[in-house]
Design an enzyme around this catalytic site. Structure first.
Site, PDB file in Angstrom:
ATOM      1  CE  LYS A 100      46.174  29.266 143.182  1.00  0.00           C
ATOM      2  NZ  LYS A 100      45.550  27.985 142.912  1.00  0.00           N
TER       3      LYS A 100
HETATM    4  C1  LIG Z   1      51.944  28.833 142.923  1.00  0.00           C
HETATM    5  C2  LIG Z   1      50.969  28.125 142.034  1.00  0.00           C
HETATM    6  N1  LIG Z   1      51.243  28.055 140.722  1.00  0.00           N
HETATM    7  C3  LIG Z   1      50.407  27.428 139.872  1.00  0.00           C
HETATM    8  C4  LIG Z   1      49.234  26.848 140.309  1.00  0.00           C
HETATM    9  C5  LIG Z   1      48.365  26.137 139.334  1.00  0.00           C
HETATM   10  O1  LIG Z   1      47.118  26.765 139.200  1.00  0.00           O
HETATM   11  P1  LIG Z   1      45.828  25.914 138.757  1.00  0.00           P
HETATM   12  O2  LIG Z   1      45.348  25.163 139.980  1.00  0.00           O
HETATM   13  O3  LIG Z   1      44.837  26.962 138.309  1.00  0.00           O
HETATM   14  O4  LIG Z   1      46.240  25.007 137.682  1.00  0.00           O
HETATM   15  C6  LIG Z   1      48.912  26.882 141.666  1.00  0.00           C
HETATM   16  C7  LIG Z   1      47.691  26.242 142.168  1.00  0.00           C
HETATM   17  O5  LIG Z   1      47.484  26.050 143.336  1.00  0.00           O
HETATM   18  C8  LIG Z   1      49.807  27.540 142.561  1.00  0.00           C
HETATM   19  O6  LIG Z   1      49.553  27.577 143.871  1.00  0.00           O
END
Ligand SMILES: Cc1ncc(COP(=O)(O)O)c(C=O)c1O
Length: 206
Positions: A193
Site C-alpha cells: 500500500k
Molecule cells: C481495497 C482493499 N481493502 C482492504 C484490503 C485489506 O487490507 P489488508 O491486506 O491490510 O488486510 C485490501 C488489501 O489488499 C484492499 O486492497
C-alpha cells in the site's frame, strides 16, 4: 547449478535510515506492541486526516471488520460493495452478519459511481444499511454525490480507503478517509500500500 531467474518482490516499500532507526528504537524499548508509538501514530492520523477518532488495527481487513461490527447489523441487513475490490471489502460485512450486494463499477476507473450505487440499491431485496465505496488504486470515488444518494435512503457510508492514504477530493479539498462524506473510513498499511507499517490498518471516525 546457478538459478538465473529474476525474483520480483510482491512489495518493496521505500525505506530510509530514519525508518530503520525508529524500528530499532521500538525494539530496544519495553513496548513491542500497543505502546506509546501506537497512540502517537493514531494521533498523527487524526491530525493528517482531520478525524476525531483513529484506531490502529492489525491490518486493513480487521479495520473493515471493526467498522462492520460497529454497524451492529440486524438480520437481513444489506451492504453494497463494488464488484471489483479485494475480498475483505465484502468479507468483513458478511462476517459481521450482513448480506452483500455488489454494485457495478466504472469500466475505466474500477470504482463505484452514484449511478451504479443507485442501481445496486434498486436490485437489493431488503434494507440497505451501508455502502463501502473503495478508492481503488488511489482513485477517489465521487463521495459528495454518493453521499447524496446514501442520504436519500438513510444508508451509512464506510470508505474503504485502503489504497488511498494521502489522496484528496478536488471538489472540496477534503482528504480521502477524513470522513467528510462518510461515517467511518479504513486504511491498510500493508507493504504493497501507499504507506507501510509491515502489517497494519486504521479505522477512523469523525
Ligand atoms: C481495497 C482493499 N481493502 C482492504 C484490503 C485489506 O487490507 P489488508 O491486506 O491490510 O488486510 C485490501 C488489501 O489488499 C484492499 O486492497
Amino acid at each position: 547449478m546457478s538459478d538465473s531467474r529474476t525474483i520480483y518482490h510482491y512489495g518493496a516499500p521505500y525505506l530510509e535510515q530514519d525508518d530503520i532507526d525508529a524500528v530499532v528504537d521500538v525494539l530496544k524499548s519495553k513496548w513491542l506492541t500497543t505502546g506509546p508509538k501506537v497512540s502517537a501514530f493514531e494521533a498523527k492520523l487524526n491530525e493528517i486526516l482531520g478525524c476525531k477518532y483513529s484506531v490502529a488495527c492489525s491490518n486493513g481487513s480487521s479495520a473493515l471488520y471493526l467498522a462492520s461490527k460497529a454497524l451492529d447489523f440486524a438480520d437481513g441487513d444489506i451492504v453494497i460493495v463494488p464488484s471489483i475490490t479485494f475480498l475483505a471489502t465484502a468479507n468483513a460485512p458478511h462476517m459481521a452478519g450482513a448480506k452483500v450486494v455488489f454494485a457495478d463499477v466504472c469500466p475505466k476507473k474500477g470504482i463505484i459511481t452514484p449511478e451504479t450505487f443507485a442501481g445496486a440499491i434498486d436490485r437489493a431485496e431488503g434494507t440497505v444499511r451501508a455502502v463501502f465505496p473503495v478508492h481503488l488504486n488511489g482513485v477517489p470515488c465521487a463521495m459528495d454525490s454518493i453521499a447524496d444518494v446514501a442520504n436519500q435512503h438513510n444508508i451509512t457510508i464506510v470508505e474503504d480507503a485502503c489504497h488511498a492514504i494521502g489522496g484528496g477530493y478536488s471538489i472540496d479539498g477534503s482528504m480521502v478517509g477524513s470522513c467528510a462524506h462518510s461515517s467511518m473510513s479504513t486504511f491498510s498499511f500493508h507493504p504493497v500500500k501507499n504507506l507501510a507499517t509491515g502489517e497494519g490498518g486504521g479505522c477512523h471516525n469523525k
